[in-house]
Motif scaffolding. Sequence first.
Motif, PDB file in Angstrom:
ATOM      1  N   VAL A 156       0.856  -1.178   0.000  1.00  0.00           N
ATOM      2  CA  VAL A 156       0.000   0.000   0.000  1.00  0.00           C
ATOM      3  C   VAL A 156       0.895   1.233   0.000  1.00  0.00           C
ATOM      4  CG1 VAL A 156      -1.743   1.292   1.288  1.00  0.00           C
ATOM      5  CG2 VAL A 156      -1.811  -1.219   1.252  1.00  0.00           C
ATOM      6  N   VAL A 157       0.654   2.148  -0.930  1.00  0.00           N
ATOM      7  CA  VAL A 157       1.457   3.371  -0.969  1.00  0.00           C
ATOM      8  C   VAL A 157       1.268   4.139   0.334  1.00  0.00           C
ATOM      9  CG1 VAL A 157       1.799   5.594  -2.112  1.00  0.00           C
ATOM     10  CG2 VAL A 157       1.448   3.525  -3.471  1.00  0.00           C
ATOM     11  N   ALA A 158       2.375   4.476   0.968  1.00  0.00           N
ATOM     12  CA  ALA A 158       2.363   5.089   2.296  1.00  0.00           C
ATOM     13  C   ALA A 158       1.939   6.557   2.229  1.00  0.00           C
ATOM     14  CB  ALA A 158       3.754   4.977   2.923  1.00  0.00           C
ATOM     15  N   PRO A 159       1.558   7.128   3.375  1.00  0.00           N
ATOM     16  CA  PRO A 159       1.184   8.546   3.376  1.00  0.00           C
ATOM     17  C   PRO A 159       2.373   9.456   3.131  1.00  0.00           C
ATOM     18  CG  PRO A 159       1.231   7.667   5.612  1.00  0.00           C
ATOM     19  CD  PRO A 159       1.389   6.492   4.690  1.00  0.00           C
ATOM     20  N   LEU A 160       2.078  10.666   2.698  1.00  0.00           N
ATOM     21  CA  LEU A 160       3.111  11.674   2.473  1.00  0.00           C
ATOM     22  C   LEU A 160       3.731  12.085   3.802  1.00  0.00           C
ATOM     23  CD1 LEU A 160       4.426  13.580   0.306  1.00  0.00           C
ATOM     24  CD2 LEU A 160       2.664  15.249   0.946  1.00  0.00           C
ATOM     25  N   GLU A 161       5.049  12.294   3.779  1.00  0.00           N
ATOM     26  CA  GLU A 161       5.771  12.772   4.960  1.00  0.00           C
ATOM     27  C   GLU A 161       6.671  13.925   4.552  1.00  0.00           C
ATOM     28  OE1 GLU A 161       7.570   9.633   7.362  1.00  0.00           O
ATOM     29  OE2 GLU A 161       6.493   8.104   6.206  1.00  0.00           O
ATOM     30  N   GLY A 162       7.183  14.643   5.550  1.00  0.00           N
ATOM     31  CA  GLY A 162       8.077  15.745   5.243  1.00  0.00           C
ATOM     32  C   GLY A 162       9.064  16.021   6.359  1.00  0.00           C
ATOM     33  N   LEU A 163      10.303  16.313   5.985  1.00  0.00           N
ATOM     34  CA  LEU A 163      11.311  16.837   6.906  1.00  0.00           C
ATOM     35  C   LEU A 163      11.377  18.340   6.662  1.00  0.00           C
ATOM     36  CD1 LEU A 163      14.168  14.218   6.373  1.00  0.00           C
ATOM     37  CD2 LEU A 163      12.388  14.208   8.125  1.00  0.00           C
ATOM     38  N   TRP A 164      11.385  19.125   7.751  1.00  0.00           N
ATOM     39  CA  TRP A 164      11.301  20.581   7.621  1.00  0.00           C
ATOM     40  C   TRP A 164      12.392  21.248   8.440  1.00  0.00           C
ATOM     41  CZ3 TRP A 164       7.491  22.516   4.409  1.00  0.00           C
ATOM     42  CH2 TRP A 164       6.484  21.611   4.034  1.00  0.00           C
ATOM     43  N   TRP A 165      12.980  22.318   7.893  1.00  0.00           N
ATOM     44  CA  TRP A 165      13.966  23.101   8.627  1.00  0.00           C
ATOM     45  C   TRP A 165      14.055  24.485   8.011  1.00  0.00           C
ATOM     46  CZ3 TRP A 165      14.992  19.732   4.809  1.00  0.00           C
ATOM     47  CH2 TRP A 165      15.919  20.079   3.821  1.00  0.00           C
ATOM     48  N   HIS A 177      12.828  18.357  12.053  1.00  0.00           N
ATOM     49  CA  HIS A 177      11.407  18.224  12.343  1.00  0.00           C
ATOM     50  C   HIS A 177      10.753  17.370  11.256  1.00  0.00           C
ATOM     51  CE1 HIS A 177       7.355  19.221  13.582  1.00  0.00           C
ATOM     52  NE2 HIS A 177       7.090  19.694  12.371  1.00  0.00           N
ATOM     53  N   HIS A 178       9.923  16.409  11.683  1.00  0.00           N
ATOM     54  CA  HIS A 178       9.360  15.412  10.768  1.00  0.00           C
ATOM     55  C   HIS A 178       7.840  15.404  10.932  1.00  0.00           C
ATOM     56  CE1 HIS A 178       9.890  11.012   9.135  1.00  0.00           C
ATOM     57  NE2 HIS A 178       8.829  11.599   8.611  1.00  0.00           N
ATOM     58  N   GLU A 179       7.117  15.421   9.818  1.00  0.00           N
ATOM     59  CA  GLU A 179       5.660  15.356   9.858  1.00  0.00           C
ATOM     60  C   GLU A 179       5.167  14.247   8.941  1.00  0.00           C
ATOM     61  OE1 GLU A 179       3.849  19.127   9.091  1.00  0.00           O
ATOM     62  OE2 GLU A 179       4.730  20.067  10.872  1.00  0.00           O
ATOM     63  N   ILE A 180       4.093  13.585   9.368  1.00  0.00           N
ATOM     64  CA  ILE A 180       3.441  12.537   8.579  1.00  0.00           C
ATOM     65  C   ILE A 180       1.980  12.926   8.435  1.00  0.00           C
ATOM     66  CG2 ILE A 180       2.900  10.079   8.412  1.00  0.00           C
ATOM     67  CD1 ILE A 180       5.263   9.576  10.338  1.00  0.00           C
ATOM     68  N   TYR A 181       1.494  12.994   7.209  1.00  0.00           N
ATOM     69  CA  TYR A 181       0.165  13.532   6.930  1.00  0.00           C
ATOM     70  C   TYR A 181      -0.828  12.384   6.702  1.00  0.00           C
ATOM     71  CZ  TYR A 181       3.318  17.392   6.326  1.00  0.00           C
ATOM     72  OH  TYR A 181       4.313  18.317   6.550  1.00  0.00           O
ATOM     73  N   LEU A 182      -1.672  12.164   7.704  1.00  0.00           N
ATOM     74  CA  LEU A 182      -2.634  11.066   7.651  1.00  0.00           C
ATOM     75  C   LEU A 182      -3.936  11.471   6.977  1.00  0.00           C
ATOM     76  CD1 LEU A 182      -2.135   9.553  11.222  1.00  0.00           C
ATOM     77  CD2 LEU A 182      -0.913   9.017   9.098  1.00  0.00           C
ATOM     78  N   GLY A 183      -4.155  12.740   6.830  1.00  0.00           N
ATOM     79  CA  GLY A 183      -5.381  13.214   6.198  1.00  0.00           C
ATOM     80  C   GLY A 183      -5.105  13.899   4.876  1.00  0.00           C
ATOM     81  N   ILE A 193       8.050   9.559   0.904  1.00  0.00           N
ATOM     82  CA  ILE A 193       7.075   8.471   0.984  1.00  0.00           C
ATOM     83  C   ILE A 193       7.855   7.226   1.395  1.00  0.00           C
ATOM     84  CG2 ILE A 193       5.531   6.935  -0.304  1.00  0.00           C
ATOM     85  CD1 ILE A 193       4.658   9.283  -1.969  1.00  0.00           C
ATOM     86  N   SER A 194       7.391   6.589   2.466  1.00  0.00           N
ATOM     87  CA  SER A 194       8.065   5.409   2.992  1.00  0.00           C
ATOM     88  C   SER A 194       7.942   4.234   2.025  1.00  0.00           C
ATOM     89  CB  SER A 194       7.459   5.027   4.356  1.00  0.00           C
ATOM     90  OG  SER A 194       8.018   3.829   4.838  1.00  0.00           O
ATOM     91  N   LEU A 195       8.999   3.408   1.986  1.00  0.00           N
ATOM     92  CA  LEU A 195       9.028   2.227   1.135  1.00  0.00           C
ATOM     93  C   LEU A 195       9.182   0.967   1.978  1.00  0.00           C
ATOM     94  CD1 LEU A 195      11.557   3.380  -1.621  1.00  0.00           C
ATOM     95  CD2 LEU A 195       9.063   3.382  -1.778  1.00  0.00           C
ATOM     96  N   PRO A 196       8.659  -0.163   1.512  1.00  0.00           N
ATOM     97  CA  PRO A 196       8.954  -1.434   2.190  1.00  0.00           C
ATOM     98  C   PRO A 196      10.457  -1.688   2.179  1.00  0.00           C
ATOM     99  CG  PRO A 196       7.171  -1.700   0.601  1.00  0.00           C
ATOM    100  CD  PRO A 196       7.760  -0.337   0.364  1.00  0.00           C
ATOM    101  N   SER A 197      10.928  -2.428   3.142  1.00  0.00           N
ATOM    102  CA  SER A 197      12.372  -2.620   3.292  1.00  0.00           C
ATOM    103  C   SER A 197      12.987  -3.414   2.150  1.00  0.00           C
ATOM    104  CB  SER A 197      12.660  -3.338   4.621  1.00  0.00           C
ATOM    105  OG  SER A 197      11.935  -4.557   4.698  1.00  0.00           O
TER     106      SER A 197
END
Length: 396
Positions: free
Chosen positions: A262-271, A367-373, A292-296
């Motif tokens: 399943v394609v993972a949710p969008l994430e972001g590193l911010w500075w 700083h790391h954010e994961i967007y579930l919505g 976007i996270s990937l399977p190992s």
Amino acid sequence: MSSGLSAAELTLLGLLVEQPRHGYELEAVIAERGMREWTEIGFSSIYYLMTKLRERGLIAQTDASQSGSGKGRKVYAATAEGRRACATAAQEAIAQPHPLFPRVLVGLANQPALGRERLLDALDQRSRALAERVEDVRRAASQERGAPEFVRAIFDYSLSQLSAEQVWLARYRASLADAGAHLPGSETPMAPYDVKREHKELYAPKNTAWAVVDVPQQQFIAVDGAGDPNTSPAYASAVEALYAVAYTLKFAGKRTAGGDFVVAPLEGLWWSDQPDAFTTRAKDAWKWTMLISLPSWITKEMTEEAGQTALARKKLPAISLVRHLTLREGPSAQVLHIGSYDDEAPVLEELHHTFLGANGLRASGLHHEIYLGDPRKSAPEKLKTILRQPVEHLGR
């Protein structure tokens, strides 16, 4: 005739054939060359093994000045007999295939005792461990660029062995995911890999107050950029490119050895170069890496191939900016924020001005954010965002 040398003894003898060394030098070379990837030599066993070699007349104490080791340390070198024994044993080791007894085969033979969830968890853990070992060997190899050809050959062999196991693991998992395939003790097909299910504490947390979690090493596809995410064309292009590559990887995996996911949710590193840019919401000063996270089991090579395929199909220039990223955040403060992105400032102020100090911590990463919505479908007050900050204890 067999030399009678164990792998560990032959390894140490070979290092002393190269040049005279003392115990700490041997330990340093073993670590630098990644020798513990293929030979069991503990630091405490070095002197025990050298004693055995010395008793057999294969090494002898020599003048410390010959190795530049300084005073107070016993330096050893191979004797003439030791050089002959080393050559014989090395020739045997290269010429004769030896049986392997990897414990993974014992585990695979006992799958019926595991059941579906534990088998999947074990395969994922092994996949992550393999990825970490590959990075360790590559790092060690990059530090030995001026090493002799035989040292580079050792690194190449180790990497090829690890890569071959990664390919096997990907194919095995894909075979379990095939339509109709059933795992031992299960009556239903294996579901596609979903990072939200596999790492619930990281992608489906329930805590709305800051808490510390341990984030393992993960793989991502990533695009770097800067500017206001609400107005920057580069940001929109980056997100579009990420999803194009992610779905190309997904569908390629279903057809080949990768396995469905399943394609993972969008994430972001911010500075930002401005310390208060986030609490004041000075978005034009923000810098970001969208993820976007990937399977190992997805390799860097698979990612690059998917990028080329997606670029040929979609003609999106930003796809050429997509890169493979390995990230190990470790201990991190994390919270589930419910509400508008612009309402994050008080939560971040609480982290930096209250939570970290109260727990003897300090920020140690981005700083790391994961967007579930999805902001296009959800009201701002209902958006769910995971806020994460890698931390370390004060004084370290």
